[in-house]
Design an enzyme around this catalytic site. Structure first.
Site, short mmCIF file in Angstrom:
data_model
loop_
_atom_site.label_atom_id
_atom_site.label_comp_id
_atom_site.label_asym_id
_atom_site.label_seq_id
_atom_site.Cartn_x
_atom_site.Cartn_y
_atom_site.Cartn_z
N ALA A 1 44.58 41.52 30.94
CA ALA A 1 44.53 40.11 30.57
C ALA A 1 45.12 39.93 29.18
O ALA A 1 45.17 40.87 28.38
CB ALA A 1 43.09 39.61 30.61
N GLY B 1 42.44 43.34 34.14
CA GLY B 1 42.74 42.29 35.10
C GLY B 1 43.86 42.65 36.05
O GLY B 1 43.92 42.13 37.17
N GLU C 1 42.19 44.65 38.72
CA GLU C 1 41.40 43.69 39.50
C GLU C 1 42.29 42.87 40.43
O GLU C 1 41.91 42.57 41.56
CB GLU C 1 40.61 42.79 38.55
N GLU D 1 37.65 47.65 29.93
CA GLU D 1 36.94 46.56 29.27
C GLU D 1 35.82 47.01 28.34
O GLU D 1 35.56 46.36 27.32
CB GLU D 1 36.38 45.58 30.33
#
Length: 255
Positions: A66, A112, A115, A135
Site C-alpha cells: 500500500a 496489500g 492481499e 505490516e
C-alpha cells in the site's frame, strides 16, 4: 473508459488489467484501488469477457504494498474506514466476481499486494517474485483481508509464521506451501497465464460462476447445501444442455 493508474486490454475472451505505477513499484493508493474496481465492473458486465488476468507493469513488482504516505497520519476511525472501504471496493469484489480472476504475480507482492493476489481465484508467479506481509514491522496488521485469506490458503500455522515474522518468501517456496499455483520464468509468466485463462474461457461461464460462489462457501456451513442447489439449477440452463449434447455427440461444446 480511460484509467489513470491501470491499463485495460481485451484479447478475445480475456481481459488483462495491468497496474501501471512503475515509479512506485505499483503500490496501491486510493486512486489505483478505484481504477481496478471500475475496470472489474467494466469487464464483469462485458459478455465477451470470460476470464480476467490481473498483473503489474514491468518485471520488478506486482504490487509492492500500500502507499503508506496516504495513511501515515490516520487515527483509528479513518484507518478502519480505509480498510473497510478497500475490502468492499476491491478485495471482496474480486473474490466474489462472477468471472475468474487470475493473478500473474510478476515480482514483489507485499502487504496489500499479496492481499490483492490472495483475493484472486488463482495465482501464477514469476521466478523472481517475492511474497510477504510485512505490516507488523510498521506496528500494524494486514487490513485488506490478509489475516483471513492466508490461513485458508496455507493453514493457520504457516500463516502465523509469515505474518508474525514479516519475512518475504520466494516464489518456489510460495508454491510449495500452496500460496501460488505455478511458477514460471518472468518472460513466460503472462503467456502461461493466458494459456490457463483460455482453457477456462472455453468452459461454461454459468457453471464457473456458480462454482466460484460455491467454493467461496466451502469453509462455511452453507457450502454443501449451496453446491446441491447450484448443481440442480444448472440442469435448467442452456449451458448444461449444450454440454451434455456435445458429450453425447462427441464434439466440443459451444458455450
Amino acid at each position: 473508459m480511460s484509467y489513470e493508474n491501470i491499463l485495460l486490454k481485451k484479447e478475445d475472451k480475456l481481459s488483462i488489467i495491468t497496474i501501471n505505477r512503475p515509479e512506485s513499484l505499483n503500490a496501491l493508493n486510493a486512486k489505483t484501488i478505484q481504477d481496478i474496481s471500475a475496470a472489474l465492473d467494466e469487464v464483469n458486465s462485458d459478455p465477451s469477457c470470460r476470464v480476467v488476468i490481473l498483473t503489474g507493469s514491468g518485471e520488478k513488482s506486482f504490487v509492492a504494498g500500500a502507499d503508506i504516505k496516504e495513511f501515515s497520519e490516520f487515527g483509528q476511525e479513518k484507518a478502519e474506514e480505509l480498510a473497510r472501504n478497500g475490502q468492499n471496493t476491491l478485495f471482496n469484489k474480486i473474490e466474489n466476481m462472477s468471472k475468474p480472476v487470475i493473478a500473474a504475480v510478476n515480482g514483489f507482492a507485499l502487504g496489500g499486494g499479496l492481499e490483492l493476489a490472495m483475493a484472486c481465484h488463482i495465482r501464477y508467479a514469476s521466478e523472481n517474485a517475492r511474497l510477504g506481509l510485512p505490516e507488523v514491522t510498521l506496528g500494524l496488521i494486514p487490513g485488506y483481508g490478509g489475516t483471513q485469506r492466508l490461513p485458508k490458503l496455507i493453514g493457520k500455522g504457516l500463516a502465523n509464521e509469515l505474518i508474525f515474522s514479516a519475512k518475504m518468501i520466494p516464489a518456489q517456496k510460495a508454491k510449495e506451501i500452496g500460496l501460488v499455483n505455478e511458477v514460471y520464468p518472468i518472460d513466460e509468466l503472462l503467456t502461461k497465464t493466458k494459456e490457463l485463462a483460455n482453457t477456462i474461457a472455453h468452459n461454461s461461464p454459468m457453471a464457473i460462476s456458480k462454482a466460484i460462489h460455491a467454493v467461496n462457501l466451502s469453509d462455511t456451513d452453507k457450502g454443501f447445501d449451496t453446491e446441491i442447489k447450484y448443481f440442480g439449477e444448472l440442469f435448467e440452463l442452456e449451458d448444461k444442455k449444450e454440454g451434455v449434447s456435445a458429450f453425447l455427440e462427441k464434439r466440443k461444446p459451444n458455450f
